[in-house]
Design an enzyme around this catalytic site. Structure first.
Site, PDB file in Angstrom:
ATOM      1  N   MET A  30      37.793 -26.177 -10.933  1.00 12.66           N
ATOM      2  CA  MET A  30      39.009 -26.636 -11.618  1.00 12.66           C
ATOM      3  C   MET A  30      39.039 -28.171 -11.640  1.00 12.66           C
ATOM      4  SD  MET A  30      41.909 -23.830 -10.892  1.00 12.66           S
ATOM      5  CE  MET A  30      42.379 -24.365  -9.256  1.00 12.66           C
ATOM      6  N   GLY A  31      37.876 -28.794 -11.475  1.00 12.63           N
ATOM      7  CA  GLY A  31      37.823 -30.256 -11.539  1.00 12.63           C
ATOM      8  C   GLY A  31      38.323 -30.905 -10.262  1.00 12.63           C
ATOM      9  N   HIS A  37      32.578 -29.154  -3.938  1.00 15.22           N
ATOM     10  CA  HIS A  37      31.997 -28.857  -5.249  1.00 15.22           C
ATOM     11  C   HIS A  37      30.571 -29.407  -5.334  1.00 15.22           C
ATOM     12  CE1 HIS A  37      36.438 -29.221  -6.340  1.00 15.22           C
ATOM     13  NE2 HIS A  37      36.159 -27.992  -6.714  1.00 15.22           N
ATOM     14  N   GLY A 148      32.357 -21.044  -3.213  1.00 15.83           N
ATOM     15  CA  GLY A 148      32.506 -21.522  -1.841  1.00 15.83           C
ATOM     16  C   GLY A 148      33.147 -20.467  -0.948  1.00 15.83           C
ATOM     17  N   LYS A 150      34.997 -21.234   1.297  1.00 16.27           N
ATOM     18  CA  LYS A 150      36.352 -21.777   1.500  1.00 16.27           C
ATOM     19  C   LYS A 150      37.401 -20.814   0.944  1.00 16.27           C
ATOM     20  CE  LYS A 150      39.832 -24.856   1.286  1.00 16.27           C
ATOM     21  NZ  LYS A 150      40.518 -24.589   0.093  1.00 16.27           N
ATOM     22  N   SER A 187      40.852 -30.069  -3.331  1.00 15.42           N
ATOM     23  CA  SER A 187      41.516 -30.977  -4.271  1.00 15.42           C
ATOM     24  C   SER A 187      42.959 -31.205  -3.836  1.00 15.42           C
ATOM     25  CB  SER A 187      41.487 -30.385  -5.679  1.00 15.42           C
ATOM     26  OG  SER A 187      40.192 -29.935  -5.981  1.00 15.42           O
TER      27      SER A 187
END
Ligand code: AMP
Length: 286
Positions: A30-31, A37, A148, A150, A187
Site C-alpha cells: 500500500m506504498g 517492504h 510479510g 508481520k 507505515s
C-alpha cells in the site's frame, strides 16, 4: 523501471516476461515503503527475472474512513525506492483500474478465521484484502507473491485462498523486519508521537515474554496471554485490543502448547495516534 497504471498494460508486460522464459515476482504493497517492504522486494529481486511492485491503498480493507484518510501516501518517494531496488515494473492503478465499476469481480470469503482478531476489530477488512489480492493475482498472472509475516493472519488467509482456488501463485512468506527496539516496521509508525513511539516497543516486549514462557515449558496458552496483556496494560499510552495464541497451521486458538504444536502469539494495541499489530512464532521448550 516502468510505472504502469492500466491493468491490461501490466498483464501485457508480465505475459511478455513469461513468454521470454522469465519468471515474475510480485510484491503487493500500500506504498509508504519502509524496510519491511524493502526486504520483500530484495528477495523477489534475487529470485525472479521480473519484479513487479504494486502500490494501491485499498479502500475496501479500511473499516474506518478516518484511518483510510490518514494513511500515509508518497508516490514520488516510493518510486525512487523501487528504482533504487532494481524493480522492473510498478503497478500503481487508480481505484477504477483495480475495481472496474459495473463489474462483479470475485469476492473470496475469508470464512470464520477472517472474523477473528483483525477481522473482529476491523469488520470487512479481510473481505477487502482478499478481493484486492485476488484481483492482483488475476492481473499479474503466474507469479511468486511475497508477503510479510508481520501480517500473519493476512498471510494465512491469502495462502488458503490460493490453495482453495488452485491459483497459479507461489506464496512466499518473509520474516518481520524490526526497529532496534523490536518494534515491527509499519507505515503506521510514522503517525506515532515521540512518547507513543517510545512506548510502542511494548508489543514486542509482550511477545518476547510469551516466547520466554513457551521456551521454559509453559503449556497453558492462557498464562502467555495474561503475560502479554499485563505488559501492554502496564504501558500508559497503549490500550490492549487483543492478545492470543493460535495454532499456526489453522489460525484457531490453541488450548495447549508443547511438542508438535506450531503456535504463534498475536497482539494488537491502540495508541492515541495509531493501532499497531505484531506476532511471533513461539519456540519449542528447550
Ligand atoms: P502494507 O503496505 O502494509 O500492506 O504491506 C505490504 C506487505 O509488506 C505485506 O505483505 C506486509 O506483511 C509486508 N510488511 C509490512 N511490514 C513489514 C515488516 N515490518 N516486515 C516484513 N514485512 C512487512
Amino acid at each position: 523501471m516502468d510505472l504502469i497504471r492500466g491493468a491490461g498494460d501490466l498483464r501485457g508486460r508480465t505475459d511478455a516476461a513469461r513468454e521470454a522464459g522469465g519468471s515474475v515476482g510480485l510484491v503487493p504493497t500500500m506504498g509508504a515503503l519502509h524496510g519491511g517492504h524493502r526486504s520483500l522486494i530484495e528477495r523477489a529481486r534475487r529470485e525472479h527475472s521480473t519484479v513487479v511492485v504494486s502500490i494501491f491503498v485499498n479502500p475496501r480493507q479500511f473499516a474506518d474512513p478516518a484511518d483510510l484518510e490518514a494513511y500515509p501516501r508518497d508516490e514520488r518517494r516510493d518510486l525512487e525506492a523501487c528504482e533504487e531496488l532494481g524493480v522492473d515494473l510498478v503497478w500503481a492503478p487508480s481505484t477504477e483500474q483495480m475495481f472496474p465499476p459495473g463489474v462483479d469481480l470475485p469476492a473470496p470469503s475469508p470464512g470464520p478465521v477472517g472474523r477473528r482478531y483483525e477481522g473482529e476489530s476491523r469488520p470487512g477488512h479481510f473481505e477487502g484484502v482478499l478481493s484486492v489480492v485476488h484481483r492482483l493475482f488475476a492481473v499479474t498472472g503466474r507469479c511468486a507473491a511475497y508477503f510479510g509475516e508481520k501480517d500473519a493472519q493476512q498471510l494465512f488467509l491469502v495462502r488458503r485462498m490460493v490453495e482453495l482456488e488452485d491459483l497459479p501463485v507461489e506464496v512466499v512468506a518473509c520474516p518481520t523486519i524490526r526497529e532496534p527496539d523490536g518494534l515491527a516496521m509499519s507505515s503506521r509508525n510514522e503517525r506515532l508521537s515521540g512518547d507513543e513511539r517510545e512506548q510502542a516497543g511494548c508489543l514486542f516486549l509482550a511477545l518476547g515474554e510469551a516466547a520466554g514462557l513457551a521456551r521454559v515449558g509453559e503449556r497453558d496458552p492462557r498464562v502467555l496471554v495474561a503475560a502479554m496483556a499485563r505488559e501492554i496494560g502496564a504501558t500508559p499510552l497503549a490500550r490492549l485490543d487483543y492478545a492470543a495464541v493460535v495454532d499456526d497451521r489453522t489460525f484457531e486458538p490453541t488450548d495447549r502448547l508443547g511438542p508438535g504444536v506450531a503456535a504463534r502469539a498475536l497482539v494488537a494495541a491502540r495508541f492515541p495516534s495509531a493501532r499497531l499489530i505484531d506476532n511471533l512464532r513461539l519456540p519449542p521448550p528447550t
